[in-house]
Design a protein around this motif. Structure first.
Motif, PDB file in Angstrom:
ATOM      1  N   GLU A  67      61.375  20.304  50.968  1.00 31.13           N
ATOM      2  CA  GLU A  67      60.241  20.955  50.272  1.00 31.13           C
ATOM      3  C   GLU A  67      59.148  20.040  49.969  1.00 31.13           C
ATOM      4  O   GLU A  67      58.511  20.103  49.557  1.00 31.13           O
ATOM      5  CB  GLU A  67      60.278  21.632  50.329  1.00 31.13           C
ATOM      6  N   ALA A  68      60.223  19.870  48.664  1.00 32.01           N
ATOM      7  CA  ALA A  68      59.047  18.890  47.557  1.00 32.01           C
ATOM      8  C   ALA A  68      58.023  17.791  47.735  1.00 32.01           C
ATOM      9  O   ALA A  68      57.083  17.203  48.497  1.00 32.01           O
ATOM     10  CB  ALA A  68      59.657  18.372  45.938  1.00 32.01           C
ATOM     11  N   LEU A  69      58.565  16.655  48.534  1.00 30.91           N
ATOM     12  CA  LEU A  69      58.851  15.478  49.445  1.00 30.91           C
ATOM     13  C   LEU A  69      57.504  16.180  50.382  1.00 30.91           C
ATOM     14  O   LEU A  69      56.150  15.683  50.335  1.00 30.91           O
ATOM     15  CB  LEU A  69      59.335  14.236  49.834  1.00 30.91           C
ATOM     16  N   TRP A  70      57.421  17.274  50.661  1.00 27.58           N
ATOM     17  CA  TRP A  70      56.690  17.364  52.575  1.00 27.58           C
ATOM     18  C   TRP A  70      55.447  18.281  51.320  1.00 27.58           C
ATOM     19  O   TRP A  70      53.957  17.414  51.850  1.00 27.58           O
ATOM     20  CB  TRP A  70      57.601  18.959  53.133  1.00 27.58           C
ATOM     21  N   GLN A  71      55.665  18.577  50.765  1.00 20.79           N
ATOM     22  CA  GLN A  71      54.482  19.023  49.954  1.00 20.79           C
ATOM     23  C   GLN A  71      53.668  18.329  48.859  1.00 20.79           C
ATOM     24  O   GLN A  71      52.361  18.547  49.126  1.00 20.79           O
ATOM     25  CB  GLN A  71      54.958  20.180  48.737  1.00 20.79           C
ATOM     26  N   ALA A  72      54.181  17.150  48.869  1.00 19.04           N
ATOM     27  CA  ALA A  72      53.980  16.057  47.867  1.00 19.04           C
ATOM     28  C   ALA A  72      52.766  15.180  49.138  1.00 19.04           C
ATOM     29  O   ALA A  72      52.036  13.861  48.664  1.00 19.04           O
ATOM     30  CB  ALA A  72      54.632  15.434  46.744  1.00 19.04           C
ATOM     31  N   ARG A  73      53.429  15.263  50.353  1.00 17.53           N
ATOM     32  CA  ARG A  73      53.266  14.373  51.302  1.00 17.53           C
ATOM     33  C   ARG A  73      53.437  12.550  51.605  1.00 17.53           C
ATOM     34  O   ARG A  73      53.161  11.262  50.842  1.00 17.53           O
ATOM     35  CB  ARG A  73      51.827  13.987  51.644  1.00 17.53           C
ATOM     36  N   LEU A  93      58.099  20.005  43.124  1.00 21.07           N
ATOM     37  CA  LEU A  93      59.362  19.792  42.287  1.00 21.07           C
ATOM     38  C   LEU A  93      58.874  21.519  41.413  1.00 21.07           C
ATOM     39  O   LEU A  93      59.859  21.988  41.921  1.00 21.07           O
ATOM     40  CB  LEU A  93      59.460  19.134  41.062  1.00 21.07           C
ATOM     41  N   ARG A  94      57.827  21.163  40.696  1.00 21.41           N
ATOM     42  CA  ARG A  94      58.500  22.560  39.662  1.00 21.41           C
ATOM     43  C   ARG A  94      57.712  23.477  41.190  1.00 21.41           C
ATOM     44  O   ARG A  94      58.820  24.383  41.073  1.00 21.41           O
ATOM     45  CB  ARG A  94      57.525  22.648  39.113  1.00 21.41           C
ATOM     46  N   ASP A  95      57.019  23.397  41.963  1.00 25.06           N
ATOM     47  CA  ASP A  95      56.302  24.262  42.720  1.00 25.06           C
ATOM     48  C   ASP A  95      57.378  25.119  43.504  1.00 25.06           C
ATOM     49  O   ASP A  95      57.823  26.134  43.833  1.00 25.06           O
ATOM     50  CB  ASP A  95      55.114  23.745  43.446  1.00 25.06           C
ATOM     51  N   VAL A  96      57.600  24.059  44.340  1.00 22.52           N
ATOM     52  CA  VAL A  96      59.738  24.329  45.382  1.00 22.52           C
ATOM     53  C   VAL A  96      59.868  25.240  44.626  1.00 22.52           C
ATOM     54  O   VAL A  96      61.047  25.643  44.780  1.00 22.52           O
ATOM     55  CB  VAL A  96      59.097  23.609  45.536  1.00 22.52           C
ATOM     56  N   LEU A  97      60.597  24.914  43.086  1.00 25.65           N
ATOM     57  CA  LEU A  97      61.671  25.743  42.886  1.00 25.65           C
ATOM     58  C   LEU A  97      61.483  26.153  41.658  1.00 25.65           C
ATOM     59  O   LEU A  97      61.884  27.417  42.186  1.00 25.65           O
ATOM     60  CB  LEU A  97      62.404  24.511  42.066  1.00 25.65           C
ATOM     61  N   GLU A  98      60.431  27.013  41.356  1.00 23.84           N
ATOM     62  CA  GLU A  98      59.780  28.128  41.797  1.00 23.84           C
ATOM     63  C   GLU A  98      59.645  29.424  42.582  1.00 23.84           C
ATOM     64  O   GLU A  98      60.330  30.550  42.262  1.00 23.84           O
ATOM     65  CB  GLU A  98      58.569  28.239  41.040  1.00 23.84           C
TER      66      GLU A  98
END
Length: 109
Positions: A67-73, A93-98
């Motif tokens: 998810e973090a890699l996808w969000q950061a493209r 990473l922070r966003d996805v974990l939160e």
């Protein structure tokens, strides 16, 4: 009362490295993007593999890494990032974990 941690690891993926505070937790501990980027630059490992390595950072499993890699493209098989991209990945990473933590808290209500 004793200090015990009990777990049932059906899939066999469990690992507890970093419980003594060796690796940073991107939600609980401040992780600077420069330190994060420096570590990324020093490694030649695929990013997804590195993110799920509990000696690098704790709390990142396959789903959160994806998810973090996808969000950061960012392509998960990339082995190097520039400083700007490392900062974007850390933010993701922070966003996805939160988001994951908030979802768990909502489901427990």
């Amino acid at each position: 009362a004793s200090n015990q941690l009990l777990t049932l690891d059906i899939q066999g993926f469990g690992a507890f490295a970093g419980l003594d505070g060796e690796a940073p937790d991107p939600v609980d501990e401040p992780v600077s993007w420069t330190a994060f980027g420096r570590t990324l630059l020093q490694n030649h490992t695929k990013l997804k593999t590195l993110l799920t390595d509990s000696s690098f950072v704790v709390g990142i499993g396959n789903i959160y890494a994806d998810e973090a890699l996808w969000q950061a493209r960012i392509n998960p098989i990339v082995t190097r990032l520039g400083v700007d991209r490392a900062g974007e990945l850390l933010d993701a990473l922070r966003d996805v974990l939160e988001q994951g933590i908030e979802l768990v808290l909502v489901q427990r209500q």
